[in-house]
Design a protein around this motif. Sequence first.
Motif, mmCIF file in Angstrom:
data_model
loop_
_atom_site.group_PDB
_atom_site.id
_atom_site.type_symbol
_atom_site.label_atom_id
_atom_site.label_comp_id
_atom_site.label_asym_id
_atom_site.label_seq_id
_atom_site.Cartn_x
_atom_site.Cartn_y
_atom_site.Cartn_z
ATOM 1 N N ALA A 64 -21.858 61.755 -31.934
ATOM 2 C CA ALA A 64 -22.462 61.236 -33.170
ATOM 3 C C ALA A 64 -22.261 62.182 -34.348
ATOM 4 O O ALA A 64 -21.956 61.741 -35.470
ATOM 5 N N ASN A 65 -22.422 63.498 -34.101
ATOM 6 C CA ASN A 65 -22.277 64.455 -35.210
ATOM 7 C C ASN A 65 -20.846 64.484 -35.730
ATOM 8 O O ASN A 65 -20.610 64.700 -36.923
ATOM 9 N N HIS A 66 -19.884 64.313 -34.831
ATOM 10 C CA HIS A 66 -18.493 64.247 -35.265
ATOM 11 C C HIS A 66 -18.295 63.012 -36.161
ATOM 12 O O HIS A 66 -17.609 63.092 -37.200
ATOM 13 N N ARG A 67 -18.879 61.896 -35.759
ATOM 14 C CA ARG A 67 -18.723 60.656 -36.552
ATOM 15 C C ARG A 67 -19.353 60.818 -37.935
ATOM 16 O O ARG A 67 -18.811 60.364 -38.938
ATOM 17 N N LYS A 68 -20.525 61.469 -37.970
ATOM 18 C CA LYS A 68 -21.194 61.713 -39.266
ATOM 19 C C LYS A 68 -20.308 62.593 -40.144
ATOM 20 O O LYS A 68 -20.130 62.325 -41.344
ATOM 21 N N GLY A 69 -19.739 63.660 -39.531
ATOM 22 C CA GLY A 69 -18.871 64.557 -40.295
ATOM 23 C C GLY A 69 -17.637 63.846 -40.786
ATOM 24 O O GLY A 69 -17.176 64.076 -41.917
ATOM 25 N N GLY A 70 -17.051 62.997 -39.952
ATOM 26 C CA GLY A 70 -15.874 62.252 -40.356
ATOM 27 C C GLY A 70 -16.144 61.363 -41.561
ATOM 28 O O GLY A 70 -15.322 61.262 -42.476
ATOM 29 N N LEU A 71 -17.311 60.692 -41.569
ATOM 30 C CA LEU A 71 -17.651 59.787 -42.682
ATOM 31 C C LEU A 71 -17.820 60.550 -43.988
ATOM 32 O O LEU A 71 -17.296 60.151 -45.039
ATOM 33 N N ILE A 72 -18.540 61.676 -43.907
ATOM 34 C CA ILE A 72 -18.752 62.443 -45.145
ATOM 35 C C ILE A 72 -17.448 63.075 -45.605
ATOM 36 O O ILE A 72 -17.191 63.238 -46.794
#
Length: 718
Positions: A64-72
């Motif tokens: 999940a944290n990777h996905r959040k980082g990817g979006l930002i």
Amino acid sequence: MADALSVIPASVLRNLSDKLYEKRKNAALEVEGIVKQLALSGDHEKISAVIKLLAKEFTYSPQANHRKGGLIGLAAATVGLTSEAAQHLEQIVPPVLNSLSDQDSRVRYYACEALYNIAKVVRGDLIIFFNQIFDALCKLSADSDANVQSAAHLLDRLVKDIVTESDQFSIEEFIPLLRERMNVLNPYVRQFLVGWITVLDSVPDIDMLGFLPDFLDGLFNMLSDSSPEIRQQADSALSEFLQEIKNSPSVDYGRMAEILVQRAASPDEFTRLTAITWINEFVKLGGDQLVPYYADILGAILPCISDKEEKIRVVARETNEELRSIKSDPAETFDVGAILYIARRQLDSEWEATRIEALHWISTLLDRHRAEVLCFLNDIFDTLLKALSDSSDEVVLLVLDIHACIARDPQHFHQLIVFLVHNFRVDHSLLERRGALIIRRLCVLLDAERVYRELSTILEGEADLDFACIMALNLILLTSSELSVLRELLKQSLVNAAGKDLFVSLYASWCHSPMAILSLCLLAQAYQHASAVIQSLVEEDINVKFLVQLDKLIRLLETPIFAYLRLQLLEPGRYIWLLKALYGLLMLLPQQSAAFKILRTRLKTVPSHSFNGDQLKRASSGNPCSQILHYSGSQITEDGNLRQDNGNLQNGINFASRLQQFVQMQRQHRMLEKSQEQSIARSSSTLSKEGPEAEESRGPQTSNSNLPPSRSSRRGLG
């Protein structure tokens, strides 16, 4: 991928997936700076590599944290690209859109935030993804997480601004998506959809009115939502569209009319009112476009005329009158058969007002398109006959008006009377409740003499003698103001050819009932024949039913209709046979009855008169001991046969033959009555032999209540 790793330090990539938001944010700022430098140098190949890395390794990561980082990171890259971002949107936007449906609510939240920031940069260039964005926002508007909903609302407002200022938006591509979503029941989604419809309709360059049929039903569906706010928004949108329709030269009324017809039957009161209001406007504005839909529209209007809500009734009535005032030609797609079908179907409505208006429509069609209506006569005739049993007098009178209009043609007139007699035969309650009303009204509409002659012809050959007896039409003739002309004609029976023909025509069927014949003779002033009829009666004829009807006749003799007869009693010498006939009736009445007292009192007022021998001889009925009744030169013998001599004609009427006809008919009735009594006796005897147990096992089918009623138990038209 290697190109991306060469320009983005490993520490930045590590921080971009950190669980702490601040580290991810700082890493995104570094990504923004890196992409900005690459854009300035024009190295779009490395920019593509960076975006690909952020998408594949981060936004599609199981972490999940990777996905959040990817979006930002993608949002930061877009900001870094600024005006160059458009050429990389095919790489940037899809991963973000995919994340809008992520199972993690925080990821969905960051996806909304990322797309918001991307949209701020690219503005109108985002339109190519509009349908996907709209689809995602539609779902997010009902998201279970309040923060996600809030972020989606912010994004939604920005996208609306972008669409309203863009000239690239395709309404044609959007409408199928909108139509697909319009029947969703979720209140948040409904608010979202109405909001978009309202916004798009406000854009001058977007023709939402042209596509209104695609989502009109959905808007009407929202009028019954449990949320007052949604109902209000839907109503506001519909009101705006209706105003636009009034001001628009070209509208597809037909497709919308189909929707409105369905909604006019909604169980929701507000929906019905709105639908019928729209239909009202369409009828005024639609013109020729609505001709093929007239039947459907009428089918929606007629039930609303009886709606429990007064506002709906008022609009429905106004619309009904408006529709009926439009004169259309069947050659121009005006379907008379379809209108008749709707009107016929509404005759089964439980509401009187609806049935009445349905009949008005049938009457209107008969007046304007008689030939076409008569082509469908077989489809509506039985229903119209059934309507004669309606509980409402107004409905019955309207039905009779229609029947009379149809019966202007001789073949239809005969068909009407035949069917009417048949209905009376199979439904005695109709005969009792409506018989007099129906016949009186038809006499007014179709000429009384014509109606009575046709009825008499049909009843003359009636096989059901009981029915023929109770169908005697004498009391209607004697009491109805509508038949005064017919009574005057019958009074001329002995001196006028037309009167004689009518008398002879009625006699054949009226001889089923002694009282009918007596009243006919008294009306025609055939007093000698009346006296002969009285003396021809035998013991079996004088039953309870006979005495009840005789009581009615005696009372009728005291009404203004028979004033001429009472005045004739002032000249007893001239009207010997009248006096004898009345005395004959008196002798048949029980002394204790009120009718006996009435008639005796009347006869006491007759002036005294001395009869000479010739008069007494003429007035005599012969020696009772001889058991032969003399009648104007003819004799009825003990066996009931008539022996004729000369001198039995008066104005061409062969009274001797008439009397024989009456005697023979009464003999048939007596035989029928005896047969019925024997049948009842046999049934009773069978029940007695079988015992109570057998009777119980038989059930109600052997009850006397199912046996043919005796003549004395039936009632006639009077």
